[in-house]
Design a protein around this motif. Structure first.
Motif, PDB file in Angstrom:
ATOM      1  N   THR A 176      51.879  16.684 138.361  1.00  0.00           N
ATOM      2  CA  THR A 176      50.723  17.089 137.566  1.00  0.00           C
ATOM      3  C   THR A 176      49.745  15.946 137.329  1.00  0.00           C
ATOM      4  OG1 THR A 176      52.183  18.671 136.458  1.00  0.00           O
ATOM      5  CG2 THR A 176      50.046  18.304 135.441  1.00  0.00           C
ATOM      6  N   VAL A 177      50.238  14.724 137.248  1.00  0.00           N
ATOM      7  CA  VAL A 177      49.374  13.564 137.046  1.00  0.00           C
ATOM      8  C   VAL A 177      48.304  13.491 138.131  1.00  0.00           C
ATOM      9  CG1 VAL A 177      49.375  11.049 137.365  1.00  0.00           C
ATOM     10  CG2 VAL A 177      50.838  12.077 135.642  1.00  0.00           C
ATOM     11  N   GLU A 178      48.694  13.806 139.349  1.00  0.00           N
ATOM     12  CA  GLU A 178      47.784  13.693 140.493  1.00  0.00           C
ATOM     13  C   GLU A 178      46.635  14.703 140.428  1.00  0.00           C
ATOM     14  OE1 GLU A 178      48.235  13.074 145.323  1.00  0.00           O
ATOM     15  OE2 GLU A 178      49.699  14.296 144.226  1.00  0.00           O
ATOM     16  N   LEU A 179      46.777  15.725 139.602  1.00  0.00           N
ATOM     17  CA  LEU A 179      45.773  16.795 139.554  1.00  0.00           C
ATOM     18  C   LEU A 179      44.679  16.553 138.523  1.00  0.00           C
ATOM     19  CD1 LEU A 179      48.248  19.824 139.681  1.00  0.00           C
ATOM     20  CD2 LEU A 179      47.119  18.680 141.611  1.00  0.00           C
ATOM     21  N   MET A 181      48.386  10.888 131.417  1.00  0.00           N
ATOM     22  CA  MET A 181      49.685  11.475 131.095  1.00  0.00           C
ATOM     23  C   MET A 181      49.598  12.402 129.894  1.00  0.00           C
ATOM     24  SD  MET A 181      52.690   8.736 132.023  1.00  0.00           S
ATOM     25  CE  MET A 181      53.877   9.978 131.477  1.00  0.00           C
ATOM     26  N   GLU A 182      48.712  12.106 128.960  1.00  0.00           N
ATOM     27  CA  GLU A 182      48.513  13.004 127.816  1.00  0.00           C
ATOM     28  C   GLU A 182      48.044  14.373 128.292  1.00  0.00           C
ATOM     29  OE1 GLU A 182      45.810  11.201 125.099  1.00  0.00           O
ATOM     30  OE2 GLU A 182      47.193   9.586 124.530  1.00  0.00           O
ATOM     31  N   LYS A 183      47.080  14.381 129.213  1.00  0.00           N
ATOM     32  CA  LYS A 183      46.578  15.646 129.759  1.00  0.00           C
ATOM     33  C   LYS A 183      47.685  16.395 130.493  1.00  0.00           C
ATOM     34  CE  LYS A 183      41.836  13.990 130.450  1.00  0.00           C
ATOM     35  NZ  LYS A 183      40.799  13.656 131.471  1.00  0.00           N
ATOM     36  N   ALA A 184      48.448  15.664 131.292  1.00  0.00           N
ATOM     37  CA  ALA A 184      49.510  16.288 132.084  1.00  0.00           C
ATOM     38  C   ALA A 184      50.601  16.875 131.191  1.00  0.00           C
ATOM     39  CB  ALA A 184      50.108  15.271 133.053  1.00  0.00           C
ATOM     40  N   ARG A 185      50.993  16.123 130.161  1.00  0.00           N
ATOM     41  CA  ARG A 185      52.073  16.625 129.301  1.00  0.00           C
ATOM     42  C   ARG A 185      51.636  17.852 128.516  1.00  0.00           C
ATOM     43  NH1 ARG A 185      51.363  15.725 124.062  1.00  0.00           N
ATOM     44  NH2 ARG A 185      50.193  13.919 123.296  1.00  0.00           N
ATOM     45  N   MET A 186      50.353  17.909 128.144  1.00  0.00           N
ATOM     46  CA  MET A 186      49.860  19.087 127.429  1.00  0.00           C
ATOM     47  C   MET A 186      49.868  20.314 128.346  1.00  0.00           C
ATOM     48  SD  MET A 186      46.765  17.425 125.138  1.00  0.00           S
ATOM     49  CE  MET A 186      46.391  18.978 124.321  1.00  0.00           C
ATOM     50  N   GLN A 187      49.539  20.117 129.602  1.00  0.00           N
ATOM     51  CA  GLN A 187      49.573  21.220 130.561  1.00  0.00           C
ATOM     52  C   GLN A 187      51.000  21.701 130.808  1.00  0.00           C
ATOM     53  OE1 GLN A 187      47.497  19.971 134.092  1.00  0.00           O
ATOM     54  NE2 GLN A 187      45.691  19.315 132.941  1.00  0.00           N
ATOM     55  N   LEU A 188      51.935  20.751 130.760  1.00  0.00           N
ATOM     56  CA  LEU A 188      53.331  21.084 131.031  1.00  0.00           C
ATOM     57  C   LEU A 188      54.088  21.505 129.772  1.00  0.00           C
ATOM     58  CD1 LEU A 188      54.153  18.133 133.469  1.00  0.00           C
ATOM     59  CD2 LEU A 188      53.935  20.551 134.086  1.00  0.00           C
ATOM     60  N   GLY A 189      53.466  21.356 128.601  1.00  0.00           N
ATOM     61  CA  GLY A 189      54.149  21.693 127.357  1.00  0.00           C
ATOM     62  C   GLY A 189      55.223  20.697 126.976  1.00  0.00           C
ATOM     63  N   LEU A 190      55.049  19.436 127.392  1.00  0.00           N
ATOM     64  CA  LEU A 190      56.024  18.394 127.068  1.00  0.00           C
ATOM     65  C   LEU A 190      55.673  17.749 125.733  1.00  0.00           C
ATOM     66  CD1 LEU A 190      56.370  16.701 130.586  1.00  0.00           C
ATOM     67  CD2 LEU A 190      57.984  18.280 129.476  1.00  0.00           C
ATOM     68  N   PRO A 191      56.645  17.147 125.046  1.00  0.00           N
ATOM     69  CA  PRO A 191      56.382  16.533 123.741  1.00  0.00           C
ATOM     70  C   PRO A 191      55.515  15.287 123.850  1.00  0.00           C
ATOM     71  CG  PRO A 191      58.606  16.019 124.481  1.00  0.00           C
ATOM     72  CD  PRO A 191      58.068  17.027 125.441  1.00  0.00           C
ATOM     73  N   ALA A 192      55.027  14.824 122.699  1.00  0.00           N
ATOM     74  CA  ALA A 192      54.171  13.637 122.652  1.00  0.00           C
ATOM     75  C   ALA A 192      54.904  12.386 123.119  1.00  0.00           C
ATOM     76  CB  ALA A 192      53.646  13.439 121.230  1.00  0.00           C
TER      77      ALA A 192
END
Length: 306
Positions: free
Chosen positions: A134-137, A236-247
Motif C-alpha cells: 500500500t505504501v507504493e500507491l 505510512m500514516e496514509k497507508a495504515r488508515m487505508q488498511l485500518g491498522l492502528p496508530a
C-alpha cells in the motif's frame, strides 16, 4: 551550571568524556546525561545551601536522594523519566567513587520508581506485507512511489532504523548481499540485504531523476535534497488508515516487525541482537514480541529436562 562547584563541573565533564570514549555514547545521549546530572547537582546545592565540591558529594545521604526524587516527581516528571535521571546520577557517582575512593552506597541503593514498560507493537506478517504493497500507491510520481517502497522495505527487510536508511549514501550502490551500518553510539554492524530490498532500491535508483553521487544521500526529496523522515511517516500514516491498522503502525514498527518475525521463525536472539545493533540483549528481548505458544514450543523442544 552556575550553581555547581568548579570541581563538580570538571568531574562531570571528565565523566561525559569517558562515556563518549569507552562506550561510544551518542551526542544526544551525552546531552541527556549532562542535563540529568546537572539537575541533581543543582538540587543538592540548593538543598544543602552551598555549592557541593567533590568531598561534599561523598557525603550525599539516602535522605538527600529521597528529597531530590520527591521534588523531581513533584515537578511533574513521569516515573519513566525519573528512572532515567536516577540511572544517570548512579552512573556518574559510580565513576566518581572509583576515582575518589568513597562508598557510593547511599546513591546506588536508591530504588528506581516502578513504571509499566511500553512494549513495541509489531505488525503481523500479513499486515506488514499489505503495508509494503500500500505504501507504493500513495505517490503520484513513479520515482517517489519507488522511493517510499524502497525505504520501508529496508526497514522491514533489513531491520534498519529510519535514520540509518535515510543516511545511506551513493557509495553503497549498487547494493550487495550486505550493508555496513553505523548505528547509535557509533556502533558498526553488518546486515544482510534480502533480494526484495535490493530490487526495491535498484528500481528506485533507475527511476530517480537525481544523480547518485558517492557522498550524497541515496534517498532524495522531490527537489533533490535529503529525504525528510517525516515524509515516510506521512506515507505510512496514509497507508495504515487505508488498511485500518492502528496508530502504532509506524516506520519504527517495521523494524520491530523484522525482529519479531525473525524470532518467531526460529531466529537466534543473539543473532537478532547483532542485526538490530543493540548493545544489550535485554533491549532485544523487550523489542521483540513472541507469543506464549512460541515460547512453550521452544522450551519443550530445547530444554534438556523437558
Amino acid at each position: 551550571m552556575s550553581l555547581i562547584s568548579p570541581a563538580a563541573r570538571d568531574a562531570l565533564q571528565s565523566w561525559l568524556e569517558s562515556q563518549s570514549a569507552l562506550r561510544g555514547s551518542s551526542q544526544n545521549t551525552l546531552d541527556a546525561y549532562r542535563r540529568d546530572v546537572v539537575d541533581f547537582l543543582s538540587f543538592i546545592t540548593v538543598h544543602k545551601g552551598e555549592p557541593q565540591g567533590l568531598k561534599a558529594l561523598e557525603r550525599v545521604t539516602v535522605s538527600d536522594m529521597r528529597a531530590w526524587m520527591a521534588q523531581t516527581r513533584g515537578d511533574g516528571i513521569a516515573a519513566r523519566s525519573m528512572a532515567r535521571k536516577l540511572s544517570s546520577v548512579k552512573s556518574f557517582f559510580r565513576w566518581l567513587a572509583e576515582r575518589q575512593g568513597f562508598d557510593p552506597s547511599a546513591v546506588l541503593s536508591t530504588r528506581s520508581p516502578k513504571f509499566h514498560r511500553k512494549l513495541p507493537r509489531p505488525l503481523d506478517v500479513d499486515a506488514a506485507r499489505k503495508m509494503l504493497e500500500t505504501v507504493e500507491l500513495q505517490a503520484s510520481k513513479d520515482w517517489v512511489a519507488a522511493r517510499d517502497l524502497a525505504v520501508v522495505t529496508l526497514l522491514y527487510g533489513c531491520g534498519l532504523r529510519i535514520s540509518e536508511a535515510l543516511g545511506l549514501q551513493g557509495r553503497v550502490l549498487p547494493l550487495g548481499d550486505s550493508l555496513r551500518i553505523l548505528g547509535k553510539g557509533g556502533k558498526e554492524r553488518i546486515v544482510p540485504v534480502i533480494g526484495a530490498a535490493r530490487q526495491a532500491v535498484d528500481r528506485y535508483v533507475s527511476l530517480c531523476p537525481h544523480q547518485m553521487e558517492p557522498d550524497q544521500p541515496v534517498f532524495r526529496g522531490v527537489r533533490g535534497g535529503a529525504l525528510n523522515p517525516r515524509q515516510i511517516q506521512q506515507v505510512m500514516e496514509k497507508a495504515r488508515m487505508q488498511l485500518g491498522l492502528p496508530a502504532s503502525a509506524t516506520p519504527h514498527a517495521m523494524r520491530h516487525s523484522f525482529a519479531t518475525h525473525l524470532l518467531n521463525a526460529g531466529g537466534d536472539l543473539r543473532a537478532i541482537q547483532e542485526l538490530l545493533g543493540h548493545a544489550s540483549l535485554s533491549t532485544t528481548q523487550t523489542y521483540t514480541a513472541v507469543d506464549l505458544d512460541r515460547l512453550l514450543d521452544v522450551y519443550e523442544n530445547t530444554h534438556p529436562k523437558a
